[in-house]
Scaffold this active site. Sequence first.
Site, PDB file in Angstrom:
ATOM      1  N   HIS A 150       0.874  -1.182   0.000  1.00 39.45           N
ATOM      2  CA  HIS A 150       0.000   0.000   0.000  1.00 39.45           C
ATOM      3  C   HIS A 150       0.906   1.226   0.000  1.00 39.45           C
ATOM      4  O   HIS A 150       1.995   1.182   0.593  1.00 39.45           O
ATOM      5  CB  HIS A 150      -0.832   0.120   1.275  1.00 39.45           C
ATOM      6  N   ASP A 179       2.344   2.075   3.406  1.00 39.66           N
ATOM      7  CA  ASP A 179       3.288   1.129   4.012  1.00 39.66           C
ATOM      8  C   ASP A 179       4.727   1.578   3.825  1.00 39.66           C
ATOM      9  O   ASP A 179       5.583   1.278   4.648  1.00 39.66           O
ATOM     10  CB  ASP A 179       3.212  -0.270   3.347  1.00 39.66           C
ATOM     11  N   ASP A 229      -0.734 -12.456   2.198  1.00 41.13           N
ATOM     12  CA  ASP A 229      -1.326 -11.397   3.028  1.00 41.13           C
ATOM     13  C   ASP A 229      -1.442 -11.989   4.432  1.00 41.13           C
ATOM     14  O   ASP A 229      -2.525 -12.250   4.936  1.00 41.13           O
ATOM     15  CB  ASP A 229      -2.693 -11.007   2.454  1.00 41.13           C
TER      16      ASP A 229
END
Length: 369
Positions: free
Chosen positions: A99, A102, A337
């Site tokens: 992201h 991040d 993830d």
Amino acid sequence: MIYFPGVDKIEYEGKSTDNMFAFRHYNPEEYVLGKKMKDHLRFAVAYWHTITYEGADQFGVGTFHRNWYGSTPMETAKNRVDAFFELLTKLQVEYFCFHDVDIAPQGNSLKEFFDNLDEITDLIKEKMDETGIKLLWNTANMFSHPRYMNGAATSNEADVYACAAAQVKKGLDINKKLSGENYVFWGGREGYESLLNTNLELEQQNIAKFFHMAVEYAEKIGHKPQFLIEPKPKEPTTHQYDYDAATTVAFLQKYDLIQDFKLNLEGNHATLAGHTFDHELAIARLYNVLGSIDANHDEKILGWDTDEFPHDLLTATLAMYQILENGGLEPGGINFDAKLRRTSIEPNDLLLGHILGMDTFARGLKAAA
Ligand code: XLS
Ligand code: NI
Ligand code: NI
């Protein structure tokens, strides 16, 4: 600086090894059904759970004390890039995902945030060129900042919608700069708690328009990654619009987006929706929208999106069976993830978690084949 000390490159040693830092099943160059394992699996590591996450949960602050913390947020962000690429190289993983928030501090304005992103993505690009590691996908975090409390592309505030659009525009510029193969949308707060204060149809129209603009912008800059929507039924909102694969397909068809989008399906999201993972993959296949997966596992007793490293062989086998029937996932892949439990405070536990996930899917691939 070495961030994961005492461990070299993780190698395939086979089932009988007693070395914890070795693969028992993942043998990247081994052929399965005429294709190398690494090309079947296209593993990716998630920046957020791996290098950014500090071990906080709803009940307490972070427990990890990493040696990549610097004296300023920007220094930490730079060290994280080094640590991340060291980890990817040691794991023999060729892809990664992130992201925007991040990788770089958000600063005090969108302008500052974007400047920080430029500086950090320069560093990331250098590392990519040096190692040959590639970007599977990036995405915009449009759910953490307070401005997104009512959603981003389904927000009731036009300026919040515009801010989200600016983040996606920047995300697509970065995707181009780093030659990304996919671009993901997970609708973090795109949903609602009560229909009494929600105009459901207007919100659907607004988010559909948002997706159309993203496609148009990618065409305009001459770089069109595979667009992916990641369904999830709940968390953080009670009713997420992209509930599951079937709901998302209906939305894409109604708003004339089905030709530009595929799905990024997550193991833990499938079970939150009351499905099995392979059910979600099969539905996506039926509509020709199986794009990529977020490989993780739920904790049934807790019932949250706990994002555990995948460790269940049956689930992985049935998922790989669908992926083989699909003719693979390319340009998508298998992104972990997944995160450590908050008590796993050793940096090298990050290697062990990924080894577990990679071996589970490699073994699943062989069983499915
Ligand atoms: C959250 C999602 C998120 C997406 C990327 O539950 O899984 O991590 O993968 O925004
Ligand atoms: Ni996910
Ligand atoms: Ni998730």
